[in-house]
Design an enzyme around this catalytic site. Structure first.
Site, short mmCIF file in Angstrom:
data_model
loop_
_atom_site.label_atom_id
_atom_site.label_comp_id
_atom_site.label_asym_id
_atom_site.label_seq_id
_atom_site.Cartn_x
_atom_site.Cartn_y
_atom_site.Cartn_z
N LYS A 115 -19.51 -70.75 6.74
CA LYS A 115 -20.78 -70.64 7.46
C LYS A 115 -21.92 -70.84 6.48
O LYS A 115 -22.18 -69.99 5.63
CB LYS A 115 -20.96 -69.27 8.12
CG LYS A 115 -22.20 -69.25 9.04
CD LYS A 115 -22.72 -67.85 9.32
CE LYS A 115 -23.78 -67.42 8.34
NZ LYS A 115 -25.05 -68.19 8.44
N GLU A 139 -21.17 -61.74 -4.36
CA GLU A 139 -22.14 -62.08 -5.41
C GLU A 139 -23.51 -61.83 -4.79
O GLU A 139 -23.96 -62.59 -3.94
CB GLU A 139 -21.95 -63.53 -5.87
CG GLU A 139 -22.59 -63.85 -7.21
CD GLU A 139 -24.02 -64.36 -7.08
OE1 GLU A 139 -24.95 -63.52 -7.23
OE2 GLU A 139 -24.21 -65.55 -6.82
N GLU A 164 -35.85 -56.60 -5.65
CA GLU A 164 -35.69 -58.04 -5.80
C GLU A 164 -36.75 -58.77 -4.98
O GLU A 164 -36.71 -58.78 -3.75
CB GLU A 164 -34.29 -58.48 -5.36
CG GLU A 164 -34.00 -59.94 -5.69
CD GLU A 164 -32.59 -60.35 -5.34
OE1 GLU A 164 -31.99 -61.12 -6.10
OE2 GLU A 164 -32.09 -59.92 -4.29
N CYS A 207 -30.75 -65.60 -7.81
CA CYS A 207 -30.24 -64.23 -8.00
C CYS A 207 -30.09 -63.89 -9.47
O CYS A 207 -30.21 -62.74 -9.88
CB CYS A 207 -28.91 -64.04 -7.28
SG CYS A 207 -27.63 -65.21 -7.75
#
Length: 474
Positions: free
Chosen positions: A173, A248, A382, A282
């Site tokens: 996906k 991750e 973040e 990231c």
């Protein structure tokens, strides 16, 4: 020139295009706000069909030799390289990556990953003897892969290449915000010799397709890259079927500049690692930790270097920062900049206003704060945008404590005398540390500690994630 529209006729299931429901999802160019494509809004039934195709293809694919699978991967990598411009233009259109970066990091990087994984086939310990036991490493089965929008091709290739080399099949996906490269990848895979059903693509939202993949009883493993919140949800849903889950997730990397560092080099590299891909990485280093006595020097160097980060049309070769990937994400980043100002950080470059002359599109100014409190929101959460926080420290003990003092543990950097910097790197609770801008190694493991996830990608470490281990006593 970037095409104005793209066609995604349907899901890719069992080696052919499969039309889904009449409902569709728009793909918006964040530089213009225009819809450039529509994809099917996948359903749980679409996932069922894709899983059935992957399950049916598994027996034959899993018993091919690693060398055969490596040859297929090499052809796949070559096929991606041959379509570099087409893929790069699609990524620039769907998520705003500057075209120069789209050609290099967004396409050349995945092609290199495929080649590096294929090269493992001959020397990997598929079997080994331990006393009277034969240790056999076997494919895990059907893998469900779910990826984000910031590196649309790299994120899936980093999963697909080791999964295929291990002998697995896959249901994938892509992000609904950046799905255009998924079809190109499926076409390239088929041309490279990946049999029908081995690689399947189902478009749709996380709430529908992602949930169905995570919960599916005939999927043996989930490999996910994305936000920590989404990773937590996937883990919870997948737990009911006790499938393996590799995650991750987010990061909040620190760049520790020691007193004996080459200051200009450390700042230049640190800024690049904070602003690359508009900070939507990231593994970025959005925190720059500096000796308090040298903060003014660092600020001056950072501000001067930041002037070179041209914001604008991602199709322009001169652009270094394009739009954020969506208007919603632009608003999130701007909200953090405003929060930093409210919380008392010293704004030294950029700000919450739109870049001059860019009244349309999801653009933000690259921004630098100094005198940042390490416990503040902009230093802890973040942001995923081009926002650098400069944090002064009194001594190295405090620097290490600040670097380790977030929920995340994905990447960091250290600059200083080599042995001194290495000693500091060993103390950081992260999965990957660059010392003095160490070169990227596609065979080295990548993954995080703490809320940055579990499992590793790349090299033999990434291949291990997609294998079961059996012992046979004789």
């Amino acid at each position: 020139m970037t095409p104005s529209t793209y066609t995604v006729a349907g899901h890719w299931i069992g080696g052919e295009t499969v039309t889904g429901s009449a409902d569709t999802l728009p793909v918006v160019n964040p530089a213009t706000g225009e819809v450039v494509a529509e994809t099917p809004a996948g359903t749980a039934a679409d996932v069922d069909r894709a899983v059935a195709a992957a399950r049916a293809a598994f027996p034959a694919w899993s018993v091919t030799t690693p060398q055969h699978r490596a040859d297929v991967l090499r052809r796949l990598g070559a096929g991606l390289a041959a379509r570099t411009e087409e893929i790069a233009q699609a990524i620039t259109a769907e998520m705003g990556s500057p075209i120069g970066m789209s050609r290099t990091a967004q396409v050349a990087f995945p092609a290199a990953v495929v080649e590096s994984i294929a090269g493992l086939a001959d020397d990997f310990a598929w079997t080994e003897e331990v006393g009277n036991s034969l240790i056999v490493r076997e494919p895990i089965g059907v893998v469900g892969a779910i990826t984000p929008w910031n590196f649309p091709l790299q994120q899936i290739v980093s999963k697909l290449a080791p999964a295929l080399l291990a002998g697995n099949t896959m249901v994938f996906k892509p992000s609904e915000n950046a799905p255009l490269t998924a079809r190109i990848l499926a076409e390239v895979a088929a041309e490279a010799g990946v049999p029908a059903g081995v690689f399947n693509v189902v478009y749709g939202t996380g709430a529908t397709v992602g949930e169905a993949i995570s919960a599916h009883p005939d999927i043996d493993m989930i490999s996910f890259t994305g936000s920590t919140r989404a990773g937590q949800r996937i883990s919870a849903v997948a737990a009911a079927t006790v499938k393996r889950v590799a995650l991750e997730l987010g990061g909040k990397g620190a760049n520790i500049i020691l007193d004996d560092a080459d200051l200009p080099a450390a700042v230049e590299r640190g800024l690049m690692m904070a602003f690359s891909n508009g900070g939507q990485v990231c593994g970025a280093w959005p925190r720059m930790l500096v000796p308090a006595s040298r903060q003014d020097e660092v600020v001056a160097l950072a501000v001067e270097a930041a002037k070179q980060y041209t914001v604008g049309d991602p199709g322009d070769e001169a652009t270094r920062i394009g739009p954020m990937a969506s208007e919603a994400h632009r608003q999130k980043v701007v909200g953090y900049v405003e929060r930093g100002i409210t919380d008392g950080a010293r704004l030294v470059f950029g700000g919450p206003q739109r870049p001059e002359g860019l009244t349309v599109g999801a653009y933000v100014q690259p921004t630098i704060f100094a005198d940042v409190d390490p416990s503040s929101a902009i230093a802890q959460e973040e942001i995923f945008g081009p926002v650098l926080t400069i944090i002064p420290y009194a001594d190295e003990e405090e620097a290490v404590a600040i670097a380790n003092g977030t929920l995340y543990g994905l990447t960091s950097g250290v600059f200083g005398e080599p042995e001194h910097a290495l000693a500091i790197a060993r103390r950081l609770r992260v999965g990957q540390v660059d010392v003095n801008a160490g070169h990227w190694n596609p065979l080295a493991p990548f993954g995080g500690y703490k809320h940055s996830g579990n499992g590793r990608e790349f090299g033999r470490f990434g291949l291990d994630e997609f294998l079961e281990t059996k012992s046979i006593q004789r």
